[in-house]
Design an enzyme around this catalytic site. Structure first.
Site, PDB file in Angstrom:
ATOM      1  N   CYS A   1       4.540  -2.785   8.501  1.00  0.00           N
ATOM      2  CA  CYS A   1       4.773  -1.468   9.115  1.00  0.00           C
ATOM      3  C   CYS A   1       4.814  -1.557  10.641  1.00  0.00           C
ATOM      4  CB  CYS A   1       3.676  -0.504   8.692  1.00  0.00           C
ATOM      5  SG  CYS A   1       3.440  -0.420   6.906  1.00  0.00           S
TER       6      CYS A   1
ATOM      7  N   SER B   1      -5.628   4.865   5.679  1.00  0.00           N
ATOM      8  CA  SER B   1      -4.629   3.933   6.181  1.00  0.00           C
ATOM      9  C   SER B   1      -4.846   3.750   7.673  1.00  0.00           C
ATOM     10  CB  SER B   1      -3.226   4.487   5.923  1.00  0.00           C
ATOM     11  OG  SER B   1      -2.266   3.767   6.658  1.00  0.00           O
TER      12      SER B   1
ATOM     13  N   ASP C   1       0.827  -1.211   0.000  1.00  0.00           N
ATOM     14  CA  ASP C   1       0.000   0.000   0.000  1.00  0.00           C
ATOM     15  C   ASP C   1       0.856   1.253   0.000  1.00  0.00           C
ATOM     16  OD1 ASP C   1      -1.924  -2.031   0.628  1.00  0.00           O
ATOM     17  OD2 ASP C   1      -3.236  -0.454   1.372  1.00  0.00           O
TER      18      ASP C   1
ATOM     19  N   GLU D   1      -6.812   5.065  -0.581  1.00  0.00           N
ATOM     20  CA  GLU D   1      -6.608   5.576   0.774  1.00  0.00           C
ATOM     21  C   GLU D   1      -6.229   7.055   0.738  1.00  0.00           C
ATOM     22  OE1 GLU D   1      -5.027   1.615   3.146  1.00  0.00           O
ATOM     23  OE2 GLU D   1      -3.591   3.160   2.561  1.00  0.00           O
TER      24      GLU D   1
ATOM     25  N   CYS E   1       0.604  -8.238   4.545  1.00  0.00           N
ATOM     26  CA  CYS E   1       0.243  -6.836   4.341  1.00  0.00           C
ATOM     27  C   CYS E   1      -1.231  -6.615   4.012  1.00  0.00           C
ATOM     28  CB  CYS E   1       1.184  -6.214   3.317  1.00  0.00           C
ATOM     29  SG  CYS E   1       2.868  -6.133   3.988  1.00  0.00           S
ATOM     30  N   ASP E   2      -1.568  -5.351   3.791  1.00  0.00           N
ATOM     31  CA  ASP E   2      -2.933  -4.847   3.905  1.00  0.00           C
ATOM     32  C   ASP E   2      -3.994  -5.661   3.170  1.00  0.00           C
ATOM     33  OD1 ASP E   2      -1.020  -2.845   4.588  1.00  0.00           O
ATOM     34  OD2 ASP E   2      -2.591  -1.351   4.529  1.00  0.00           O
ATOM     35  N   LYS E   3      -3.803  -5.906   1.889  1.00  0.00           N
ATOM     36  CA  LYS E   3      -4.816  -6.622   1.117  1.00  0.00           C
ATOM     37  C   LYS E   3      -4.471  -8.096   0.950  1.00  0.00           C
ATOM     38  CE  LYS E   3      -6.395  -2.613   0.988  1.00  0.00           C
ATOM     39  NZ  LYS E   3      -5.266  -2.115   1.779  1.00  0.00           N
TER      40      LYS E   3
END
Length: 560
Positions: free
Chosen positions: A193, A472, A79, A446, A120-122
């Site tokens: 992160c 985010s 992201d 985002e 991670c995010d997705k």
């Protein structure tokens, strides 16, 4: 070997065995359970950079337990690399590609079970969606969070510090030397992160769902314990195959509710609402995750504070006890009878857990002494968001829980960011960023940079930002995202005008445009649907059939 045996057992199946043997698999290998390893390793994503080493230890565990590992690659976008440009259009839609590709490989090869490697995010929600869809034994194992960097602005830095610092630089609050120093010092290791963004939220919620071994979501990326739990994961997946414990025995209505409560207790990313909705949809649970969030947020206390809600990062949270500690503290209000990938229940996992570090009440509180008596994520509704809007009051100052301001409108993320950096936004503004929803964006980008620039320019406590896009998990300040219906579908956010008054009231769970109903109806009559931004390729398809944010932004194939 009920699945793989269909193509590997018997004289008639020599073709398949010969194909495997062309790659060095032996006769004995092909008599064992065949375990797929869906590995999202790449040099594009710091959260995935260590997954080669993690995968090898998973393989060691599978071999040790009597299985045969078969590794294959899965895409995964960072992201952070997609922020603020056209690449972000692809980030949320890539979730569906990830789920579809894992489903495809599992069915092509008839794997008996799968270990899902992604951080991670997705990628994490996409992998969990595939697990729920396939309903075979699956374990998700992330690569772990990165360590925090040099101290900046009162906390250990991370890559988002650079964006905040750019806002500060544009406002002449720091020097160029201070700004450039972060480039080499903000991200000292690989890993997802360092803060509680969407990546670490979803890794934590995978633990809460029971789909990741205890602590497996948040052990630091650079630690020896990360490799040790990888081997344990390899051993456990073979046990799940032998016991036929499948994903849908673990992803249940009650385990999803557990995940919602953990998200609320730790003030996780607002994106979790959408991702848990999609996972429940794939598991065919027939539950309204949005309504569950709304109801449970009113009665679930906030027990943990992690950056962006405090100065403490994910490694601090892990050392304070992490998700296991939250589950332990929250036993009175969670379902502890749910099965998990340990082949034990939640209550058995809690009983057997060994804490490696001392308790830290600055990061994780008790049920008797919480940070707050309501959850850190809230669902808002009103004439501006009849279906819903999502905010995260656990991550911003209580003085902003009721905000009335003057709208200043932008039809894209880029327009808003340019205006913020130029100093156009002032105290009391409600920044409206629209046509960034699942269909209008497309891809529900985002508004990360916009919020960070507001923070950097000293406006995070005097302005608000609303959008039909997303935020985010690292963002803080008064914001409301996922506004549904979105502008491209004729939602009221499309007809807000500069100078209109907007009221956000977290306590009342409301967000309203302070103009008359008659005026709203008249404006909507004059509104015209814009042309799609993409008419070809994957985004051309996605913008046609993407559901709203309130429905998980899934792809509705029945719309074709």
């Amino acid at each position: 070997m009920e699945r793989s045996g269909k193509i590997l057992n018997g004289l008639q199946n020599q073709y398949y065995r010969a194909t495997y043997k062309s790659m060095g698999f032996t006769t004995e290998d092909l008599k064992r359970p065949m375990i797929g390893i869906a590995n999202a390793w790449s040099e594009c994503v710091p959260g995935h950079f260590n997954l080669r080493q993690v995968a090898q230890r998973v393989k060691d565990g599978i071999y040790r337990a009597g299985g045969t590992p078969v590794e294959f690659g899965v895409i995964g976008g960072c992201d952070g690399m997609g922020q603020g440009h056209d690449g972000m259009h692809y980030i949320l839609p890539s979730r569906e590609i990830i789920a579809n590709s894992i489903e495809s490989m599992a069915q092509i090869n008839l794997f008996d079970g799968i270990v899902l490697l992604g951080s991670c995010d997705k990628i994490v929600p996409g992998m969990l969606m595939a697990a729920a869809r396939l309903d075979i034994p699956c374990i998700l194992l992330p690569g772990g969070p990165m360590e925090g960097g040099i101290e900046f602005d009162g906390r250990k830095s991370d890559q988002t510090s650079s964006t905040e610092a750019y806002g500060m630089l544009s406002a002449n609050k720091i020097t160029e030397k201070e700004y450039t120093s972060l480039e080499n010092l903000a991200c000292p290791t690989c890993g997802s992160c360092a803060y509680l963004g969407t990546a670490n939220t979803m890794c934590s919620l995978s633990e809460a769902l029971g789909m990741t071994l205890p602590d497996g979501g948040i052990i630091p990326a650079a630690s020896a314990a990360r490799l040790a739990i990888a081997e344990d994961t390899g051993i456990k997946i073979v046990e799940l195959v032998e016991k036929n414990i499948t994903a849908r025995q673990i992803i249940t209505k009650e385990s999803v509710r557990n995940a919602i409560k953990i998200c609320l207790a730790m003030s996780g990313s607002t994106n979790a609402v959408m991702h848990l909705t999609a996972i429940a949809y794939e598991a065919e649970l027939e539950m309204n995750v949005l309504e569950e969030f709304d109801q449970l947020s009113r009665e679930t206390p906030q027990l943990a504070k992690i950056n962006p809600a405090s100065e403490y990062n994910m490694v601090d949270f892990y050392r304070a006890g992490g998700v296991s500690k939250l589950l332990d503290e929250m036993q009175p209000i969670i379902s502890t009878d749910e099965m998990t990938v340990t082949a034990n229940t939640v209550s058995e996992n809690i009983k057997n857990h060994i804490y490696q570090y001392p308790q830290d009440s600055k990061i994780i509180k008790t049920m008797d002494d919480p940070f707050g008596y309501q959850g850190g994520v809230a669902v808002l509704r009103g004439n501006l968001a009849p279906d819903s809007g999502i905010t995260k009051p656990g991550a911003f100052d209580e003085s902003l829980h009721h905000f009335i301001g003057e709208a200043i409108c932008f039809d894209s993320e880029e327009e808003a960011e340019e205006a913020i950096l130029k100093g156009t936004i002032r105290d009391g503004h409600v920044v409206v960023i629209r046509y960034e929803g699942p269909k209008g964006g497309p891809g529900m980008r985002e508004m990360y940079k916009a919020m960070k620039y507001l923070y950097g320019r000293g406006l995070s406590k005097t302005t608000a930002l609303i959008t039909d896009g997303r935020f985010s998990g690292t963002n803080n300040g008064c914001f409301v995202g996922h506004i549904s219906p979105e502008a491209a579908e004729g939602g009221a956010i499309a007809i807000v005008k500069n100078g209109d008054k907007i009221e956000i009231d977290v306590e009342k769970r409301s967000i309203n445009l302070l103009v008359s109903d008659v005026e709203i109806k008249n404006r909507l009559k004059e509104w015209k649907r814009p042309e799609p931004k993409f008419k070809r390729g994957y985004l051309g398809l996605y913008c046609k059939i993407a559901a709203s944010g309130s429905e998980g932004a899934i792809m509705q194939y029945d719309k074709l």
